[in-house]
Design an enzyme around this catalytic site. Structure first.
Site, mmCIF file in Angstrom:
data_model
loop_
_atom_site.group_PDB
_atom_site.id
_atom_site.type_symbol
_atom_site.label_atom_id
_atom_site.label_comp_id
_atom_site.label_asym_id
_atom_site.label_seq_id
_atom_site.Cartn_x
_atom_site.Cartn_y
_atom_site.Cartn_z
ATOM 1 N N ILE A 190 12.607 6.810 -7.541
ATOM 2 C CA ILE A 190 12.319 8.053 -8.270
ATOM 3 C C ILE A 190 12.981 8.108 -9.640
ATOM 4 O O ILE A 190 12.936 9.132 -10.301
ATOM 5 C CB ILE A 190 12.753 9.277 -7.439
ATOM 6 N N SER A 191 13.569 7.013 -10.088
ATOM 7 C CA SER A 191 14.356 7.059 -11.325
ATOM 8 C C SER A 191 13.524 7.255 -12.590
ATOM 9 O O SER A 191 14.078 7.575 -13.627
ATOM 10 C CB SER A 191 15.188 5.785 -11.462
ATOM 11 N N MET A 192 12.209 7.084 -12.521
ATOM 12 C CA MET A 192 11.377 7.271 -13.713
ATOM 13 C C MET A 192 10.502 8.527 -13.629
ATOM 14 O O MET A 192 9.593 8.699 -14.441
ATOM 15 C CB MET A 192 10.504 6.033 -13.939
ATOM 16 N N LYS B 132 12.769 0.762 -16.080
ATOM 17 C CA LYS B 132 13.561 1.681 -16.912
ATOM 18 C C LYS B 132 12.974 1.765 -18.320
ATOM 19 O O LYS B 132 12.182 0.932 -18.736
ATOM 20 C CB LYS B 132 15.016 1.200 -17.030
#
Length: 183
Positions: free
Chosen positions: A49-51, A92
């Site tokens: 879910i980092s993006m 990222k």
């Protein structure tokens, strides 16, 4: 009509020759697709879910592995990272390139002394465990996830070597409703 002993010859089907031709053609196709997948373009999947909100888990992307052989990543490029910095394959956004001074103040990314407008981010930008301000060294980039509060990125891992960048995410191909360029 005189019979001169010549009759039309029947062509015999040479199954060995045909099998060999099919094997060579299939082998060449597999080799070409292998080279294409490994050195030019590949399909990647988002696993975390980092993006968010730009990319979410389960989405499939087309990754350009070719362009970074000729040009360095640029600010805001979304890159796929596979290197010693993390045991995981990461997706990222590049926020700093060689020579940039990265800092974080009041929940905002500061690039070379100026706040950066980042409409794609989610959450507050915190400094993490990396000592800031930081000047990005030659041969590396500084990356962050768009979901700033839920991202393992350069704030914890440090700068990412250019050699660890596998490619650039260029298209979203799944889900179909979101098909197209990635902003």
């Amino acid at each position: 009509m005189p019979d001169n002993g010549s009759q039309p010859k029947k062509r015999s089907w040479n199954w060995k020759k045909e099998l060999r031709e099919w094997t060579v053609a299939l082998g060449a196709a597999i080799l070409i697709s292998f080279l294409f997948q490994n050195y030019m373009y590949a399909q990647s999947q988002v696993h975390n879910i980092s993006m968010q909100n730009t990319l979410v888990a389960g989405q499939r992307l087309i990754e350009d592995k070719w362009s970074y052989r000729f040009n360095a990543p640029l600010h805001r490029d979304i890159v796929i990272i596979k290197g010693p910095e993390s045991p995981k394959r990461l997706v990222k956004r590049v926020v700093g390139v060689a020579g940039d001074i990265i800092d974080i103040r009041d929940g905002k990314l500061i690039l070379n002394g100026l706040p950066v407008e980042e409409p794609y981010t989610k959450g507050m930008t915190n400094p993490g465990s990396f000592r800031l301000p930081y000047t990005v060294e030659e041969g590396s980039v500084f990356v962050m996830g768009d979901n700033r509060e839920q991202s393992e990125d350069s704030r914890d891992l440090g700068p990412i070597a250019l050699s660890s960048i596998e490619g650039k995410a260029v298209y979203r191909i799944w889900p179909i409703a979101k098909f197209g360029d990635i902003n």
